[in-house]
Design a protein around this motif. Structure first.
Motif, short mmCIF file in Angstrom:
data_model
loop_
_atom_site.label_atom_id
_atom_site.label_comp_id
_atom_site.label_asym_id
_atom_site.label_seq_id
_atom_site.Cartn_x
_atom_site.Cartn_y
_atom_site.Cartn_z
N UNK A 1 46.27 33.73 52.12
CA UNK A 1 46.16 32.48 51.34
C UNK A 1 47.37 31.59 51.58
N UNK B 1 33.70 40.13 48.79
CA UNK B 1 33.93 41.53 48.42
C UNK B 1 32.81 42.45 48.88
N UNK C 1 37.02 42.38 58.32
CA UNK C 1 35.92 41.50 57.96
C UNK C 1 36.24 40.75 56.67
N UNK D 1 45.54 45.69 49.49
CA UNK D 1 44.50 44.66 49.54
C UNK D 1 44.84 43.36 48.82
N UNK D 2 45.33 43.47 47.60
CA UNK D 2 45.59 42.25 46.84
C UNK D 2 46.70 41.43 47.49
N UNK E 1 45.47 39.46 50.62
CA UNK E 1 44.80 38.19 50.36
C UNK E 1 45.84 37.10 50.11
N UNK F 1 45.85 33.67 36.79
CA UNK F 1 46.92 34.51 37.33
C UNK F 1 47.31 34.00 38.71
N UNK F 2 48.29 33.13 38.76
CA UNK F 2 48.78 32.57 40.03
C UNK F 2 50.30 32.60 39.97
N UNK G 1 34.25 35.00 46.02
CA UNK G 1 34.75 36.38 45.97
C UNK G 1 33.61 37.37 45.98
N UNK H 1 38.99 38.11 57.46
CA UNK H 1 38.34 37.01 58.17
C UNK H 1 37.46 36.21 57.23
N UNK H 2 36.76 36.92 56.38
CA UNK H 2 35.87 36.28 55.41
C UNK H 2 36.64 35.35 54.48
N UNK I 1 53.50 30.56 44.43
CA UNK I 1 52.32 30.21 45.21
C UNK I 1 52.39 28.74 45.69
#
Lengths: 213, 213
Positions: A87, A167, A174, A79-80, A83, A118-119, A163, A177-178, A123
Motif C-alpha cells: 500500500x 481474500x 496472488x 500478511x498484514x 499489505x 485503523x490507519x 477485500x 498482486x490482487x 500512513x
C-alpha cells in the motif's frame, strides 16, 4: 519460452521487453546460451501486470518498479504487514510543509478518528489527503471537504467489497498482486464510474430545474 | 499587479509563471510598457487552479491546457452542455480496438443501463471503464468487475453530494471551475480515502481471522 514468444503472447514488442529487463522491472530469464535466455509463465504474468499498471493505471515506469519491488520484498513479511508495504509503495509522495499543511493534517486525523478507522499515523495516505485539503483551501473550495464524510462511507463499502474479493484469492503472491491490481485498476475504474455518475447527476439536476421553471 | 507580486501571492516562481504564459495556460497580462504587463485577480485564481491540477491532481501540462480550454470555450454553451465539454476534456483517451475491447464495452453499456444512468454513448468514460475491464481480464482478474455494482452505487452517492456542492456556487465560471476542481481534487481525495479504507478493512479482516484461529 524464448523472448519472441514472450512478446507474441503478451503483445509487448521485444525492444520494450528488453527495456523492462534493463530497468529491472522484469526479472532476467534463465540463461540458455551466450545470447539467449528462457522465460516462463511467471515472466508473462509479470509483463501483463507491468502493462496494466502503465497503460490502465497511468503509472510512470519508476513507480511501477517501486510497486513491483514491494510485492517482491513483502513476501517475507507477515500478511498484514505485507499489505502495508504494498500500500505504501503505491502512495503519492506529498510535500507536507508549513502551517496550512499542519492544520490540514489535523483535520484528516480528526476525520479518520471520527470514522473509527485503523490507519497508522505514518500512513502516507493521511498526508496525501492533507495535500488535497491544502489545495482546496488555496482555491477557495474548502467547503467541499465538508462533504467528505460521504466519501468515507462510500470508500468503506468499496474497501469491504475489494477485500472480500482479494481474500478469496489462493496463494500469497496472488493476494499481493490482487491488492496492487485492485488498488490501481480499481481506482481507474472508480474514477471513470464517478465521472459517469457526475454526467448522470447533472442531467437529472438540470432536467429537474428545467421542469420546474 | 506586476509579475513579481503575482509570484509572491501565488507562491509560484516567476520563470514558472512565464512558462505557463508561453504555453498558453495563463492568459497574457495587460501590456503597460514594452517589457511590462499587469495581472489581476483572475490571473491569480487561474494560476492557483493550474498548480492544484498539476501538484494535487497529477495532471501533465498538456492535459491542464485541454481542461482550461474547455472551461473557456464551455462558457458559450448551454449549462448542461458546458458540463459535458469540461467532463470530456478531463477524460483519458483509451485506445479501444479489437474484439476483447468490443466485449468489454458491451459490458459497460449493460452496467450503465442497469443502473439507469443518463450517459451518452459517445462519453469517453464508457471507453475508459472498458479499458480497465480489458486490463482486468488480461490479468486474470475479471471477477473483480462483478463487484462494480457497489462502485456504481458509491459513485452515485458521491456524485449527488458533489453536484449539491457545485450547484450552490454563484456564477458560471465558478461552477465550471468547481466541476474541474471537484472532479480532479475530489478524485485525489477519494483515492487517498479508499486506500486508507483498504488499510482499515484489512486490519479488521486479519484481526478477525486472528481471533477465530
Amino acid at each position: 519460452m524464448r523472448i519472441a514468444e514472450l512478446s507474441r503472447r503478451s503483445d509487448v514488442p521485444v525492444p520494450t521487453i528488453k527495456y523492462y529487463l534493463r530497468e529491472g522491472l522484469l526479472p532476467a530469464g534463465e540463461r540458455t546460451g551466450p545470447n539467449q535466455a528462457s522465460y516462463d509463465d511467471g515472466h508473462l504474468r509479470r509483463l501483463r501486470l507491468i502493462r496494466a499498471l502503465i497503460d490502465v493505471g497511468g503509472l510512470p515506469v519508476a513507480k511501477v518498479r517501486d510497486v513491483l519491488d514491494a510485492i517482491d520484498t513483502a513476501a517475507d513479511e507477515p500478511l498484514h504487514e505485507m499489505l502495508g508495504v504494498v500500500a505504501k509503495s503505491i502512495g503519492r509522495t506529498t510535500s507536507g510543509e508549513g502551517e496550512s499543511f499542519a492544520e490540514a493534517r489535523a483535520t484528516v486525523d480528526e476525520m479518520v478518528q471520527r470514522h473509527g478507522w485503523h490507519v497508522d499515523q505514518g500512513n502516507p495516505h493521511r498526508d496525501e489527503l492533507a495535500g488535497v485539503l491544502v489545495g482546496l483551501d488555496q482555491l477557495g473550495h474548502s467547503e467541499l471537504s465538508k462533504h467528505f464524510d460521504v466519501y468515507f462511507d462510500a470508500a468503506q463499502r468499496i474497501a469491504r467489497e475489494d477485500l472480500d474479493y482479494v481474500s478469496k484469492l489462493g496463494g500469497l503472491e496472488a493476494i499481493l498482486e490482487g491488492v496492487v491490481i485492485g488498488t490501481i485498476l480499481g481506482e481507474a475504474a472508480f474514477a471513470a464510474i464517478r465521472r459517469m455518475a457526475h454526467v448522470d447527476a447533472s442531467a437529472r439536476l438540470f432536467r429537474e430545474r428545467g421542469l420546474t421553471q
